[in-house]
Design a protein around this motif. Sequence first.
Motif, PDB file in Angstrom:
ATOM      1  N   MET A   1       9.092  -7.736  20.458  1.00 36.25           N
ATOM      2  CA  MET A   1       7.676  -7.480  20.213  1.00 36.25           C
ATOM      3  C   MET A   1       6.825  -8.663  20.661  1.00 36.25           C
ATOM      4  O   MET A   1       5.763  -8.498  21.277  1.00 36.25           O
ATOM      5  CB  MET A   1       7.437  -7.219  18.719  1.00 36.25           C
ATOM      6  N   THR A   2       7.293  -9.852  20.374  1.00 32.08           N
ATOM      7  CA  THR A   2       6.536 -11.056  20.734  1.00 32.08           C
ATOM      8  C   THR A   2       6.478 -11.244  22.242  1.00 32.08           C
ATOM      9  O   THR A   2       5.426 -11.600  22.797  1.00 32.08           O
ATOM     10  CB  THR A   2       7.157 -12.294  20.074  1.00 32.08           C
ATOM     11  N   LEU A   3       7.592 -11.011  22.914  1.00 31.64           N
ATOM     12  CA  LEU A   3       7.605 -11.119  24.370  1.00 31.64           C
ATOM     13  C   LEU A   3       6.661 -10.099  24.994  1.00 31.64           C
ATOM     14  O   LEU A   3       5.943 -10.400  25.946  1.00 31.64           O
ATOM     15  CB  LEU A   3       9.023 -10.914  24.906  1.00 31.64           C
ATOM     16  N   ARG A   4       6.648  -8.900  24.474  1.00 27.68           N
ATOM     17  CA  ARG A   4       5.780  -7.853  25.019  1.00 27.68           C
ATOM     18  C   ARG A   4       4.315  -8.157  24.762  1.00 27.68           C
ATOM     19  O   ARG A   4       3.463  -7.829  25.577  1.00 27.68           O
ATOM     20  CB  ARG A   4       6.158  -6.500  24.403  1.00 27.68           C
ATOM     21  N   PHE A   5       4.021  -8.757  23.615  1.00 27.29           N
ATOM     22  CA  PHE A   5       2.636  -9.017  23.244  1.00 27.29           C
ATOM     23  C   PHE A   5       2.063 -10.208  23.996  1.00 27.29           C
ATOM     24  O   PHE A   5       0.901 -10.184  24.420  1.00 27.29           O
ATOM     25  CB  PHE A   5       2.545  -9.265  21.734  1.00 27.29           C
ATOM     26  N   PHE A   6       2.852 -11.258  24.181  1.00 24.76           N
ATOM     27  CA  PHE A   6       2.345 -12.503  24.751  1.00 24.76           C
ATOM     28  C   PHE A   6       2.715 -12.716  26.213  1.00 24.76           C
ATOM     29  O   PHE A   6       2.332 -13.728  26.791  1.00 24.76           O
ATOM     30  CB  PHE A   6       2.849 -13.703  23.941  1.00 24.76           C
ATOM     31  N   SER A   7       3.478 -11.795  26.808  1.00 23.06           N
ATOM     32  CA  SER A   7       3.890 -12.006  28.192  1.00 23.06           C
ATOM     33  C   SER A   7       4.072 -10.680  28.906  1.00 23.06           C
ATOM     34  O   SER A   7       3.936  -9.608  28.312  1.00 23.06           O
ATOM     35  CB  SER A   7       5.199 -12.803  28.244  1.00 23.06           C
ATOM     36  N   ARG A   8       4.404 -10.789  30.180  1.00 30.41           N
ATOM     37  CA  ARG A   8       4.729  -9.623  30.995  1.00 30.41           C
ATOM     38  C   ARG A   8       6.203  -9.649  31.390  1.00 30.41           C
ATOM     39  O   ARG A   8       6.605  -9.004  32.352  1.00 30.41           O
ATOM     40  CB  ARG A   8       3.845  -9.591  32.255  1.00 30.41           C
ATOM     41  N   LEU A   9       6.997 -10.399  30.664  1.00 29.18           N
ATOM     42  CA  LEU A   9       8.430 -10.471  30.950  1.00 29.18           C
ATOM     43  C   LEU A   9       9.079  -9.121  30.657  1.00 29.18           C
ATOM     44  O   LEU A   9       8.659  -8.409  29.751  1.00 29.18           O
ATOM     45  CB  LEU A   9       9.076 -11.558  30.090  1.00 29.18           C
ATOM     46  N   PRO A  10      10.095  -8.747  31.430  1.00 30.49           N
ATOM     47  CA  PRO A  10      10.765  -7.454  31.214  1.00 30.49           C
ATOM     48  C   PRO A  10      11.462  -7.428  29.858  1.00 30.49           C
ATOM     49  O   PRO A  10      12.192  -8.357  29.496  1.00 30.49           O
ATOM     50  CB  PRO A  10      11.771  -7.377  32.367  1.00 30.49           C
ATOM     51  N   THR A  11      11.241  -6.356  29.110  1.00 27.41           N
ATOM     52  CA  THR A  11      11.840  -6.223  27.772  1.00 27.41           C
ATOM     53  C   THR A  11      12.477  -4.856  27.567  1.00 27.41           C
ATOM     54  O   THR A  11      12.611  -4.396  26.440  1.00 27.41           O
ATOM     55  CB  THR A  11      10.776  -6.452  26.684  1.00 27.41           C
ATOM     56  N   GLY A  12      12.848  -4.208  28.651  1.00 26.87           N
ATOM     57  CA  GLY A  12      13.497  -2.913  28.520  1.00 26.87           C
ATOM     58  C   GLY A  12      12.506  -1.770  28.505  1.00 26.87           C
ATOM     59  O   GLY A  12      11.296  -1.952  28.641  1.00 26.87           O
ATOM     60  N   THR A  13      13.030  -0.580  28.326  1.00 28.53           N
ATOM     61  CA  THR A  13      12.207   0.630  28.412  1.00 28.53           C
ATOM     62  C   THR A  13      12.003   1.320  27.071  1.00 28.53           C
ATOM     63  O   THR A  13      11.450   2.415  27.018  1.00 28.53           O
ATOM     64  CB  THR A  13      12.852   1.634  29.385  1.00 28.53           C
ATOM     65  N   MET A  14      12.459   0.721  25.995  1.00 30.41           N
ATOM     66  CA  MET A  14      12.264   1.319  24.683  1.00 30.41           C
ATOM     67  C   MET A  14      10.785   1.390  24.349  1.00 30.41           C
ATOM     68  O   MET A  14      10.004   0.534  24.771  1.00 30.41           O
ATOM     69  CB  MET A  14      12.999   0.513  23.610  1.00 30.41           C
ATOM     70  N   PRO A  15      10.354   2.409  23.610  1.00 25.47           N
ATOM     71  CA  PRO A  15       8.940   2.527  23.233  1.00 25.47           C
ATOM     72  C   PRO A  15       8.461   1.295  22.470  1.00 25.47           C
ATOM     73  O   PRO A  15       9.204   0.712  21.685  1.00 25.47           O
ATOM     74  CB  PRO A  15       8.922   3.774  22.338  1.00 25.47           C
ATOM     75  N   HIS A  16       7.215   0.921  22.716  1.00 28.24           N
ATOM     76  CA  HIS A  16       6.648  -0.237  22.046  1.00 28.24           C
ATOM     77  C   HIS A  16       6.295   0.094  20.600  1.00 28.24           C
ATOM     78  O   HIS A  16       5.735   1.147  20.307  1.00 28.24           O
ATOM     79  CB  HIS A  16       5.368  -0.699  22.765  1.00 28.24           C
ATOM     80  N   GLU A  17       6.631  -0.823  19.693  1.00 26.63           N
ATOM     81  CA  GLU A  17       6.142  -0.697  18.326  1.00 26.63           C
ATOM     82  C   GLU A  17       4.736  -1.269  18.241  1.00 26.63           C
ATOM     83  O   GLU A  17       4.323  -2.081  19.079  1.00 26.63           O
ATOM     84  CB  GLU A  17       7.049  -1.472  17.366  1.00 26.63           C
ATOM     85  N   ALA A  18       3.996  -0.845  17.242  1.00 25.68           N
ATOM     86  CA  ALA A  18       2.670  -1.423  17.019  1.00 25.68           C
ATOM     87  C   ALA A  18       2.824  -2.911  16.727  1.00 25.68           C
ATOM     88  O   ALA A  18       3.649  -3.298  15.880  1.00 25.68           O
ATOM     89  CB  ALA A  18       1.987  -0.731  15.858  1.00 25.68           C
ATOM     90  N   PRO A  19       2.100  -3.781  17.433  1.00 21.36           N
ATOM     91  CA  PRO A  19       2.269  -5.223  17.240  1.00 21.36           C
ATOM     92  C   PRO A  19       1.844  -5.666  15.850  1.00 21.36           C
ATOM     93  O   PRO A  19       0.872  -5.165  15.288  1.00 21.36           O
ATOM     94  CB  PRO A  19       1.370  -5.838  18.313  1.00 21.36           C
ATOM     95  N   SER A  20       2.565  -6.614  15.291  1.00 21.02           N
ATOM     96  CA  SER A  20       2.260  -7.175  13.985  1.00 21.02           C
ATOM     97  C   SER A  20       2.325  -8.692  14.083  1.00 21.02           C
ATOM     98  O   SER A  20       3.405  -9.258  14.327  1.00 21.02           O
ATOM     99  CB  SER A  20       3.257  -6.679  12.939  1.00 21.02           C
ATOM    100  N   LEU A  21       1.199  -9.354  13.924  1.00 24.46           N
ATOM    101  CA  LEU A  21       1.167 -10.809  14.019  1.00 24.46           C
ATOM    102  C   LEU A  21       2.042 -11.455  12.949  1.00 24.46           C
ATOM    103  O   LEU A  21       2.673 -12.479  13.196  1.00 24.46           O
ATOM    104  CB  LEU A  21      -0.273 -11.310  13.888  1.00 24.46           C
ATOM    105  N   ALA A  22       2.084 -10.865  11.778  1.00 20.75           N
ATOM    106  CA  ALA A  22       2.897 -11.423  10.700  1.00 20.75           C
ATOM    107  C   ALA A  22       4.384 -11.403  11.049  1.00 20.75           C
ATOM    108  O   ALA A  22       5.131 -12.323  10.710  1.00 20.75           O
ATOM    109  CB  ALA A  22       2.654 -10.638   9.407  1.00 20.75           C
ATOM    110  N   ARG A  23       4.833 -10.349  11.744  1.00 21.90           N
ATOM    111  CA  ARG A  23       6.237 -10.268  12.158  1.00 21.90           C
ATOM    112  C   ARG A  23       6.524 -11.210  13.329  1.00 21.90           C
ATOM    113  O   ARG A  23       7.619 -11.780  13.428  1.00 21.90           O
ATOM    114  CB  ARG A  23       6.585  -8.842  12.566  1.00 21.90           C
ATOM    115  N   MET A  24       5.550 -11.357  14.219  1.00 20.85           N
ATOM    116  CA  MET A  24       5.770 -12.163  15.419  1.00 20.85           C
ATOM    117  C   MET A  24       5.702 -13.659  15.156  1.00 20.85           C
ATOM    118  O   MET A  24       6.353 -14.448  15.844  1.00 20.85           O
ATOM    119  CB  MET A  24       4.750 -11.776  16.500  1.00 20.85           C
ATOM    120  N   ALA A  25       4.906 -14.070  14.184  1.00 19.40           N
ATOM    121  CA  ALA A  25       4.639 -15.492  13.970  1.00 19.40           C
ATOM    122  C   ALA A  25       5.893 -16.355  13.825  1.00 19.40           C
ATOM    123  O   ALA A  25       5.995 -17.406  14.472  1.00 19.40           O
ATOM    124  CB  ALA A  25       3.722 -15.663  12.755  1.00 19.40           C
TER     125      ALA A  25
END
Length: 246
Positions: A1-25
């Motif tokens: 989730m953090t890689l997807r939110f803060f970058s454009r690095l490849p993270t697979g094709t699984m559906p994105h979860e809704a971003p949560s800052l508390a989980r990513m921190a």
Amino acid sequence: MTLRFFSRLPTGTMPHEAPSLARMAPVLGITGVFIGAFPALILVALAYLGLPGLLASVFGVAALAITTGAMAEDALADSADGLWGGSDVARRLEIMKDSRHGTYGVLAIVLLITARLAVLSSISVQSLYGVAFLWLGAQLVARQAALWLPTILPPARPDGMAQKAGIISGRTFWFSSAISGLLALVLAGPFVGVGGLVPAAGITALIVWGWSRICRMRVGGFSGDLIGALQAMVEIGVLSTFILFI
């Protein structure tokens, strides 16, 4: 989730979860190493091969923009346009949401890139390998420090991405800060020592305090753009401090 939110690095094709800052921190510091490693490696490798420090820095900064999708740069531009281009809160938020950049925004991007190139090229001349670790350390501190906004301020708009990503508790912020701070210490400490880390922390606190007050006064809260803008400013502030102590 953090890689997807803060970058454009490849993270697979699984559906994105809704971003949560508390989980990513808590993992932001570790993820930041992955995000910043390739641009730092590009800079050092090209400088090692003989390119002038400034030119190597251009390629490194370009690699960072590609890796992150230029999120911080765009956020800084939107924030500059909105905070100083609108006459009231509603108008400022409207301008920040507009994808077009005005004079303030363009100038903010120019100054950010110029400052980044200047400081990275100067550090690379003094410490070829140190520039990579110091840049990584500054990025970790900057991303973590930017999370202070959603820790102490409410969302500026009820329907924005920042509101959907949620706020962060003080406990979560300080726990994640300890992790990011420890990683930054390991990365930057050998090159600037305590004498460089302490002033960098002070500069970070000063920038965060000032920007938080501006956000509260101008729009009454935080947004994704304001978080990204703070990240960009802290990165430059930390790097500019490091260069004094190499």
